[in-house]
Design an enzyme around this catalytic site. Structure first.
Site, PDB file in Angstrom:
ATOM      1  N   ASP A   1       1.560   3.813   3.365  1.00  0.00           N
ATOM      2  CA  ASP A   1       0.681   3.150   4.171  1.00  0.00           C
ATOM      3  C   ASP A   1       1.219   1.670   4.462  1.00  0.00           C
ATOM      4  O   ASP A   1       0.300   1.186   5.613  1.00  0.00           O
ATOM      5  CB  ASP A   1      -0.484   3.096   3.779  1.00  0.00           C
ATOM      6  CG  ASP A   1      -1.314   4.737   3.989  1.00  0.00           C
ATOM      7  OD1 ASP A   1      -1.423   5.031   4.509  1.00  0.00           O
ATOM      8  OD2 ASP A   1      -1.794   4.733   2.433  1.00  0.00           O
ATOM      9  N   GLY A   2       2.134   1.339   4.188  1.00  0.00           N
ATOM     10  CA  GLY A   2       2.682  -0.357   4.585  1.00  0.00           C
ATOM     11  C   GLY A   2       2.420  -1.491   3.499  1.00  0.00           C
ATOM     12  O   GLY A   2       2.320  -1.390   1.907  1.00  0.00           O
TER      13      GLY A   2
ATOM     14  N   LEU B   1       0.532  -1.312   0.018  1.00  0.00           N
ATOM     15  CA  LEU B   1      -0.045   0.070  -0.001  1.00  0.00           C
ATOM     16  C   LEU B   1       1.278   1.353  -0.074  1.00  0.00           C
ATOM     17  O   LEU B   1       0.191   2.247   0.486  1.00  0.00           O
ATOM     18  CB  LEU B   1      -1.004   0.040   0.887  1.00  0.00           C
ATOM     19  CG  LEU B   1      -1.675  -0.874   1.249  1.00  0.00           C
ATOM     20  CD1 LEU B   1      -2.661  -1.207   2.925  1.00  0.00           C
ATOM     21  CD2 LEU B   1      -2.645  -1.134  -0.061  1.00  0.00           C
TER      22      LEU B   1
ATOM     23  N   ASP C   1       8.929  -4.962  -4.879  1.00  0.00           N
ATOM     24  CA  ASP C   1       9.676  -6.513  -5.091  1.00  0.00           C
ATOM     25  C   ASP C   1      10.654  -7.069  -4.279  1.00  0.00           C
ATOM     26  O   ASP C   1      11.157  -7.741  -4.183  1.00  0.00           O
ATOM     27  CB  ASP C   1      10.808  -5.938  -6.379  1.00  0.00           C
ATOM     28  CG  ASP C   1       9.615  -5.358  -8.212  1.00  0.00           C
ATOM     29  OD1 ASP C   1       8.803  -5.925  -7.771  1.00  0.00           O
ATOM     30  OD2 ASP C   1      10.214  -4.835  -8.521  1.00  0.00           O
TER      31      ASP C   1
END
Length: 314
Positions: free
Chosen positions: A225-226, A222, A253
């Site tokens: 947002d992690g 995200l 990746d």
């Protein structure tokens, strides 16, 4: 060992500029060339951490030969399947504030014969110590969109776990083959699930849609947002601090590489977030090495803050 399959690799040419202004002549501050393609990047990150990996890819022309040379220099074992047309070159324009403009070319056309040779070479690259096969990236023009579905079926028959990081029909069609893991980003997650992803709750629900369609685990990146991780036990959300963002290219990746290197279970989310954050702090599409990775500040918790609006939507 972790084997990666990249149907549409690239040479990534990154140019750093003070600011990007359309229609003007700009003076570059720095430039460098890296091997590119999602699976290629996963193998590069693994090799930088001393993990055994093999990168299987389609390669053609002088660009394909240069791609192989660059990977050899980084300690990545390469299994190059020849194609008639030349490997593509992608261009990244990076600004000091971390803004990245990327120009991705479509890549060489791929025949059924070449694609079948790629799938065969991927399975042939696996040994008794292979823990994961990761099929990653876009498909080249004219490639059959069931490419990753076929990879999942063949790999499962050989007893290997499979991760898929792709988009569009290639991602959608692989779900019915029940991949062990899929790793979409926010846009790919929304498109595949057919729902908007504006909040953390949206992301969790969309991940469950992909699980209902066959994916055993969903790791959705995200951006700032992690990431969310959805499996049979529920949905987790995790974040890692980025102190000075330079480029988001390849961060997803690196996230996937860290997740697979740590075993691919729930405990792997923390290392994955740390690897992804480390990549964001590096220029161009460089992959992080151990000195770049910092686990301090990584947080993981159940995805209960469903109303939280994602930063990209603010």
């Amino acid at each position: 060992m972790i084997v990666t399959m990249t149907p549409n690799p690239s040479i990534d040419h990154t140019v750093e500029v003070g600011s990007l202004r359309r229609g003007e002549v700009l003076r570059a501050q720095r430039s460098h060339v890296d091997p590119g393609g999602k699976g290629v990047n996963v193998s590069r990150a693994l090799a930088a951490h001393g993990r055994k990996t093999a990168a299987v890819l389609l390669a053609g022309g002088a660009e394909g030969a240069r791609l192989t040379e660059l990977l050899d220099e980084q300690g990545v074992a390469v299994h190059a399947v020849p194609v008639a047309e030349g490997t593509r070159t992608n261009i990244t324009l990076a600004e000091p504030d971390g803004t990245v403009t990327k120009l991705n070319l479509p890549g060489p056309a791929c025949t059924d014969t070449e694609l079948n040779a790629l799938l065969d070479a991927t399975l042939a690259a696996c040994g008794h110590d292979t823990t994961w096969i990761a099929g990653c990236g876009s498909l080249p023009p004219e490639a059959a969109d069931d490419c990753y579905a076929r990879l999942v079926v063949s790999a499962h028959a050989a007893g290997a776990r499979v991760a898929v990081d792709s988009s569009g029909l290639a991602l959608a069609r692989c779900l019915g083959a029940e991949p062990d893991l899929v790793k979409p980003n926010r846009e790919e997650l929304a498109a595949c699930a057919g729902v908007p992803v504006r909040t953390l709750g949206d992301a969790a629900r969309a991940a469950e849609v992909l699980r209902a369609r066959g994916a055993r685990t969903v790791l959705a990146s995200l951006g700032p947002d992690g990431a969310v991780l959805a499996d049979a036990r529920g949905v987790l959300h995790g974040e890692a601090p980025v102190h000075a963002a330079r480029s988001s290219v390849g961060a997803g990746d690196a996230l996937l590489a860290g997740f697979l290197a740590a075993g691919g279970g729930r405990d792997a989310l923390g290392p994955a977030l740390a690897w992804g954050a480390a990549a964001t702090g590096l220029a161009g599409s460089r992959m992080p090495a151990p000195p770049d990775v910092d686990r301090v500040g990584v947080t993981i918790h159940p995805a209960v803050d469903g109303d939280r609006v994602l930063e990209q939507e603010r």
